[in-house]
Design an enzyme around this catalytic site. Structure first.
Site, mmCIF file in Angstrom:
data_model
loop_
_atom_site.group_PDB
_atom_site.id
_atom_site.type_symbol
_atom_site.label_atom_id
_atom_site.label_comp_id
_atom_site.label_asym_id
_atom_site.label_seq_id
_atom_site.Cartn_x
_atom_site.Cartn_y
_atom_site.Cartn_z
ATOM 1 N N ARG A 1 0.843 -1.198 0.000
ATOM 2 C CA ARG A 1 0.000 0.000 0.000
ATOM 3 C C ARG A 1 0.876 1.245 0.000
ATOM 4 O O ARG A 1 0.594 2.226 -0.672
ATOM 5 C CB ARG A 1 -0.944 0.014 1.211
ATOM 6 C CG ARG A 1 -1.657 1.376 1.363
ATOM 7 C CD ARG A 1 -2.730 1.407 2.423
ATOM 8 N NE ARG A 1 -2.429 0.677 3.624
ATOM 9 C CZ ARG A 1 -1.592 1.099 4.585
ATOM 10 N NH1 ARG A 1 -0.946 2.246 4.470
ATOM 11 N NH2 ARG A 1 -1.401 0.369 5.662
ATOM 12 N N TYR B 1 -17.123 17.088 -15.256
ATOM 13 C CA TYR B 1 -17.453 15.666 -15.359
ATOM 14 C C TYR B 1 -18.462 15.304 -14.272
ATOM 15 O O TYR B 1 -18.342 15.726 -13.123
ATOM 16 C CB TYR B 1 -16.164 14.845 -15.217
ATOM 17 C CG TYR B 1 -16.379 13.392 -14.905
ATOM 18 C CD1 TYR B 1 -17.164 12.595 -15.740
ATOM 19 C CD2 TYR B 1 -15.803 12.806 -13.790
ATOM 20 C CE1 TYR B 1 -17.377 11.256 -15.451
ATOM 21 C CE2 TYR B 1 -15.997 11.462 -13.495
ATOM 22 C CZ TYR B 1 -16.782 10.693 -14.327
ATOM 23 O OH TYR B 1 -16.988 9.374 -14.031
ATOM 24 N N ASP C 1 -7.664 18.907 -14.449
ATOM 25 C CA ASP C 1 -7.985 17.564 -14.919
ATOM 26 C C ASP C 1 -7.582 17.514 -16.393
ATOM 27 O O ASP C 1 -8.230 18.115 -17.247
ATOM 28 C CB ASP C 1 -9.479 17.297 -14.739
ATOM 29 C CG ASP C 1 -9.873 15.885 -15.157
ATOM 30 O OD1 ASP C 1 -9.136 15.258 -15.939
ATOM 31 O OD2 ASP C 1 -10.937 15.413 -14.716
ATOM 32 N N LYS D 1 -8.463 6.417 -19.179
ATOM 33 C CA LYS D 1 -8.792 6.949 -20.494
ATOM 34 C C LYS D 1 -7.566 6.920 -21.430
ATOM 35 O O LYS D 1 -7.054 5.865 -21.723
ATOM 36 C CB LYS D 1 -9.374 8.354 -20.338
ATOM 37 C CG LYS D 1 -10.451 8.480 -19.241
ATOM 38 C CD LYS D 1 -11.629 7.547 -19.416
ATOM 39 C CE LYS D 1 -12.838 7.870 -18.547
ATOM 40 N NZ LYS D 1 -12.650 7.854 -17.105
#
Length: 379
Positions: A49, A102, A174, A199
């Site tokens: 982690r 978004y 973004d 994406k």
């Protein structure tokens, strides 16, 4: 010697494996690491982690291609956004967001963080006076998408960075729609870049992920602390797939842009199309700014159809080569109805999108086949 984008995407953080000489970073499918005595860590690894070598390779490559000091890889784009907001904001702080953000970002502010007393205002980011008017002494972040999803609005990153910094706020961009190949927000004054690496960075519709890239090392360290403390990290196989996608980002984006430009030409000439939204068009309100801050104009195209919502839905249903589906940025072309699909969470809000809107993610197929499919879908 400074290397070019494609060279960084293929080599940064990806030295051949010292044990075997493998040219691709291995998938370190391990949760923990043997210590050489208590506290004697090998290369700083103790628990996956906190850090994993495969994820480290991706994080270093992302920092390199965005020109940042620190890259951090997450389980999704929204995990990256949530980690950033909780790292830099506290209850009663304020964030300026795009008025066509978004849908998932809007939901994070409106349904999750608002309960935590983080305030926000949706503002048209192309209007610098409106942004300035929305800022208060509590404004900690100006949140930018450019181009926006799904209306392809453009915001001036350099001007907004100046405005944010003059008011003691951070500018976050973004960069998912443009990708680091087409746009470099940190070089324009942004403090942090956020990506859904699902994406264009991943590029093959086979992995979900997110990223933060910070310009300042101190802020990067603070974000890394919260990444570990909150734990929504990219797993090693996801990091490996994303890194594989990143290597070909440059050549893929060139083809996405080539194909999108041909699609735009077809839509402009079609009698059933009432409006085409693409920042590469000279009459797009953000064209001059986009031309200044982007290398090319991207693979995302939205358009509105005569016949309203019913016809927009039918165009989506009639498409064959364009796959009806959410997400974007993969090698295959996708078509969707934002009002009913990706942006349903914004229905009834100031961010609601037009019901006659269709959004395309133009892939890298043979362009004549894409044009033929759109022609029959619009017929």
């Amino acid at each position: 010697m400074s290397n070019g984008f494609e060279t960084l995407a293929i080599h940064a953080g990806q030295e051949p494996d010292p044990l075997t000489g493998a040219v691709v970073p291995p998938i370190y499918a391990t949760s923990t690491y043997k210590q050489d005595g208590v506290g004697g860590l090998r290369s700083g690894y103790e628990y996956s982690r906190s850090a994993n070598p495969t994820r480290t390779a991706l994080e270093e490559a992302l920092a390199a291609v965005e020109g940042g000091t620190r890259g951090l890889a997450f389980a999704s784009g929204l995990a990256a956004e949530d980690t950033f907001l909780r790292a830099v904001c506290k209850p009663q702080d304020h964030v300026v967001i795009p008025n066509d953000a978004y849908g998932g970002t809007y939901r994070l502010f409106a349904k999750v963080n608002e309960r935590w007393d983080l305030h926000y205002d949706p503002v048209p980011l192309h209007d610098l006076d409106a942004v300035a008017a929305a800022m208060t002494q509590k404004t900690k972040v100006v949140w930018v998408e450019t181009p926006t999803n799904p209306l392809l609005g453009i915001a001036d990153i350099a001007a907004l960075a100046q405005l944010a910094h003059d008011n003691g706020a951070l500018l976050v961009v973004d960069n998912t729609f443009a990708s680091p190949y087409l746009q470099q927000p940190l070089a324009l004054g942004a403090d942090v870049v956020v990506h859904s690496t699902t994406k264009y960075v991943g590029g093959h519709s086979d992995v979900v992920g997110g990223a933060l890239i910070a310009a300042d090392a101190g802020l990067g360290e603070e974000l890394a602390y919260h990444q570990n403390a909150m734990g929504a990290v990219a797993g090693p196989f996801d990091a490996w797939l994303t890194l594989r996608g990143l290597k070909t980002l440059g050549v893929r984006m060139d083809r996405h842009c080539d194909n999108a430009e041909r699609v735009v030409d077809l839509l402009l000439a079609h009698p059933r199309v009432t409006d085409v939204l693409y920042p590469g068009l000279g009459d797009h309100p953000g064209h001059e700014v986009a031309a200044k801050q982007m290398k090319r104009f991207g693979g995302m195209v939205s358009f509105r159809v005569a016949g309203g919502e019913a016809e927009a839905v039918e165009v989506c249903n009639r498409a064959k080569l364009f796959t009806l589906g959410e997400s974007l940025g993969g090698v295959e072309s996708l078509i969707e109805h934002p009002g009913r699909m990706t942006h349903a969470s914004a229905a009834g809000s100031p961010l609601e999108v037009p019901s006659d809107l269709v959004r395309l993610s133009v892939g890298i197929e043979t362009v004549d086949d894409l044009l033929a499919d759109l022609t029959q879908a619009l017929a």
